[in-house]
Write a protein that holds these residues in place. Structure first.
Motif, mmCIF file in Angstrom:
data_model
loop_
_atom_site.group_PDB
_atom_site.id
_atom_site.type_symbol
_atom_site.label_atom_id
_atom_site.label_comp_id
_atom_site.label_asym_id
_atom_site.label_seq_id
_atom_site.Cartn_x
_atom_site.Cartn_y
_atom_site.Cartn_z
ATOM 1 N N ASN A 91 6.662 -26.228 -19.868
ATOM 2 C CA ASN A 91 5.378 -26.755 -19.422
ATOM 3 C C ASN A 91 4.267 -26.289 -20.364
ATOM 4 O OD1 ASN A 91 5.091 -24.103 -18.683
ATOM 5 N ND2 ASN A 91 5.349 -24.468 -16.515
ATOM 6 N N ASP A 93 1.219 -26.677 -23.018
ATOM 7 C CA ASP A 93 0.050 -27.531 -22.885
ATOM 8 C C ASP A 93 0.046 -28.545 -24.030
ATOM 9 O OD1 ASP A 93 -2.482 -28.539 -22.271
ATOM 10 O OD2 ASP A 93 -3.073 -26.594 -21.467
ATOM 11 N N ASN A 101 -1.891 -22.789 -27.736
ATOM 12 C CA ASN A 101 -1.177 -22.554 -26.485
ATOM 13 C C ASN A 101 -1.157 -21.062 -26.155
ATOM 14 O OD1 ASN A 101 0.569 -24.426 -24.638
ATOM 15 N ND2 ASN A 101 0.414 -25.490 -26.605
ATOM 16 N N ARG B 19 -10.409 -23.986 -20.727
ATOM 17 C CA ARG B 19 -9.287 -24.800 -21.214
ATOM 18 C C ARG B 19 -9.688 -26.272 -21.288
ATOM 19 N NH1 ARG B 19 -6.715 -28.909 -19.780
ATOM 20 N NH2 ARG B 19 -4.658 -29.300 -20.647
ATOM 21 N N ARG B 90 -2.644 -32.968 -14.619
ATOM 22 C CA ARG B 90 -2.356 -31.557 -14.903
ATOM 23 C C ARG B 90 -1.521 -30.918 -13.797
ATOM 24 N NH1 ARG B 90 -7.652 -31.984 -17.449
ATOM 25 N NH2 ARG B 90 -8.835 -31.606 -15.560
ATOM 26 N N GLN B 94 2.192 -33.386 -15.962
ATOM 27 C CA GLN B 94 2.060 -32.524 -17.128
ATOM 28 C C GLN B 94 2.450 -31.077 -16.831
ATOM 29 O OE1 GLN B 94 -1.391 -33.517 -19.745
ATOM 30 N NE2 GLN B 94 -1.803 -31.344 -19.633
ATOM 31 N N THR B 96 0.859 -28.553 -15.916
ATOM 32 C CA THR B 96 -0.039 -27.497 -16.385
ATOM 33 C C THR B 96 -0.275 -26.458 -15.291
ATOM 34 O OG1 THR B 96 -1.112 -29.176 -17.734
ATOM 35 C CG2 THR B 96 -2.257 -27.083 -17.503
#
Lengths: 307, 259
Positions: A91, A93, A101, B19, B90, B94, B96
């Protein structure tokens, strides 16, 4: 602080229910500091759920759980601050480069991105990704992504790294690199906890393991001790259509015989005589080898197919 | 674990916000085109085109009326898109959030960071519209800058509700319900294009329950000049929607992810 002899992580009667399905059914374990501890089991055995409970990412349904002498999940935040996690599926980014990352992940632990430059460089070297530091993560191979995920799990200099099937889906070369890095970590004193269904991985890495199935621990110990406890020292594996013909012979000569598919496994303390008989047979493929964890695993968890 | 316990927000929320802004910086080209392009199109197209026939509305040029409303609705849609499509991406495909939750961050911190980011994006859109409106000569003075913190609050308000939708969504199509049933009606009914007192009485009472009505009630006088009426009520409604939305979304995301 823990004394070296007290376990780093410990579970008593740990239970996890998903509705009416009991995924983890009252397991006990103690994981010692500086060791590599394996959870070995078929798919659906409860391995991943156990790891998630260790980090407070899945609430337990019953029992006691502590890591670093802190109760989990009540103080799981503090546990996670001192632990690294390598999840089963990558997982990373995708919006960031390799180095970004790592730098960004450091901020989630409260570090400043400008303060971690050296650490990021070191981890990139450790993961053999220094020359890919500016690459986007979706351009990396599976092995590179895994190495980056492991490097990311080390960004907070953890005392313990939890790895959920770290080499599943990787080619042999990539797996060997991962294993050598994990051995390096263990030599530096980092405690490793991993789940796997690869026997070779356990034999290469783990000091101690539990074999799990259907949410229970079937047995636990060092890999060699488990082999000695459960299976004969040697096995002859017969393949082919005619293999079944030899089942009675093998049993007559004191072998324990198990059939799987078209293969016949003959476990024995003294296979000499049976081997002699096989050598004179024609049209038969057989293999004689010392027994290993795979034999223990199949004996304890059965040979039927799992989903 | 009680998923409905009260959220605790820590400084980790800023790491999540950071982020997102780092990612946004990489995609700044399309983001800026979106921020400037859309409102410019609305203001030029509707403001001049429709304004030619309308002339004045509520005692101000139609372009000024429109600009001071669009700044609120644009904050709404910006935060809503981010809080739904981006947050959902996210959180689910994904993965995240899975990576974030392996760190000391909790769901509380993550969603607080997301909400701050939604507010920030609304702020960016507000700045763009204010600039365009100023260039078109419908902003009377510096007092209009007070609209920017209000736009940020509007972003937080709609982010909370959007994140609830993300928490219960199982795919992107689900968001169509919220757009058709909530966002589009507010866009049409809450005073962006015409004053709400031209609605039938029943509808006037109804739109008072909707947050965009209160958002427009703040942005219109701040941007176009004029007296603020009941500013505390309007601010309070926006803050309440945001806070309740945040609380519910935190509980639902905990329930979704901590299994």
């Amino acid at each position: 602080m823990n004394t070296p002899s007290s376990p780093l992580a410990s579970a008593r009667g740990l239970v996890k229910d998903f509705g009416r399905h009991r995924a983890v059914d009252g397991i006990d374990f103690d994981i010692l500091r500086g060791t590599c501890f394996g959870f070995l089991g078929p798919n659906g055995a409860g391995k991943t759920t156990t790891l998630k409970m260790l980090l407070g990412l899945a609430p337990k349904s019953g029992g006691e759980l502590s890591v670093y002498d802190l109760p989990v999940p009540e103080r799981a935040r503090e546990v996670r601050a001192r632990t690294g996690l390598v999840p089963q599926a990558d997982n990373l980014d995708p919006d960031f480069s390799v180095a970004e990352n790592l730098r960004t992940y450091a901020t989630y632990f409260g570090m400043k991105p400008d303060d971690v430059g050296d650490r990021v460089e070191r981890l990139l070297a450790f993961a053999a990704l220094t020359d890919r530091s500016e690459a986007k993560t979706d351009t990396l191979s599976g092995g590179m992504k895994r190495r980056l995920t492991i490097a990311r799990a080390l960004i907070n200099e953890p005392e313990m790294v939890v790895l959920d099937e770290p080499t599943t889906g990787l080619d042999p070369q990539a797996r060997h690199i991962i294993w050598s890095r994990l051995n390096e970590l263990r030599e530096q004193g980092t405690t490793l906890i991993l789940t796997t269904h690869y026997m070779e991985e356990v034999e290469r890495l783990c000091d101690e393991l539990v074999i799990m199935d259907h949410g229970r621990i079937l047995d636990q110990g060092a890999p060699k001790a488990l082999v000695q406890r459960h299976v004969e020292p040697e096995v002859i594996e017969l393949r082919g259509e005619r293999a079944g013909v030899f089942a009675d012979d093998a049993q007559g000569l004191g072998c324990r015989v198990e059939q799987m598919g078209s293969s016949l496994y003959c476990y024995s303390h003294e296979p000499g005589e049976f081997l002699g008989r096989l050598q004179s047979a024609t049209g038969l493929t057989f293999m004689h080898r010392p027994t290993g964890l795979e034999d223990v695993f199949l004996k304890l968890t059965g040979r039927e197919l799992r989903d | 674990m009680n998923h409905w316990r009260f959220p605790t927000v820590r400084s980790g929320a800023f790491a999540v916000w950071r982020r997102n802004i780092m990612v946004w910086r990489k995609l700044i080209g399309p983001a800026v085109v979106m921020n400037f392009g859309e409102p410019t199109l609305y203001l030029l197209g509707l403001g001049f085109g429709l304004g030619h026939f309308v002339g004045e509305m509520s005692g101000m040029p139609y372009l000024a009326f429109l600009a001071s409303g669009i700044i609120a609705s644009s904050a709404m849609t910006t935060a809503t898109f981010e809080g739904m499509y981006s947050v959902y991406t996210r959180m689910d495909p994904q993965r995240t959030y899975e990576a974030l939750m392996a760190t000391p961050l909790e769901v509380d911190d993550i969603l607080a960071g997301e909400m701050l980011w939604c507010g920030t994006k609304s702020l960016f859109s507000g700045i763009a519209i204010l600039l365009v409106a100023t260039l078109l000569g419908v902003v009377p003075g510096w007092q209009a800058l007070w609209v920017l913190p209000v736009v940020f609050l509007i972003g937080l308000c709609f982010a909370g509700m959007a994140m609830i939708m993300s928490a219960i969504a199982s795919n992107y199509d689900f968001f169509n319900y919220y757009f058709v049933l909530a966002i589009s009606p507010m866009f049409i009914l809450c005073g962006v294009f015409y004053p709400i007192d031209s609605l039938p009485d029943v509808a006037q009472g109804f739109v008072q329950l909707l947050p965009l009505t209160h958002a427009v009630a703040l942005t219109r006088p701040l941007v176009a000049g004029g007296e603020l009426t009941q500013p505390l009520l309007h601010l309070g409604v926006l803050a309440a929607y945001g806070a309740v939305g945040f609380y519910i979304s935190v509980a639902l995301v905990r329930k979704r992810l901590l299994v």
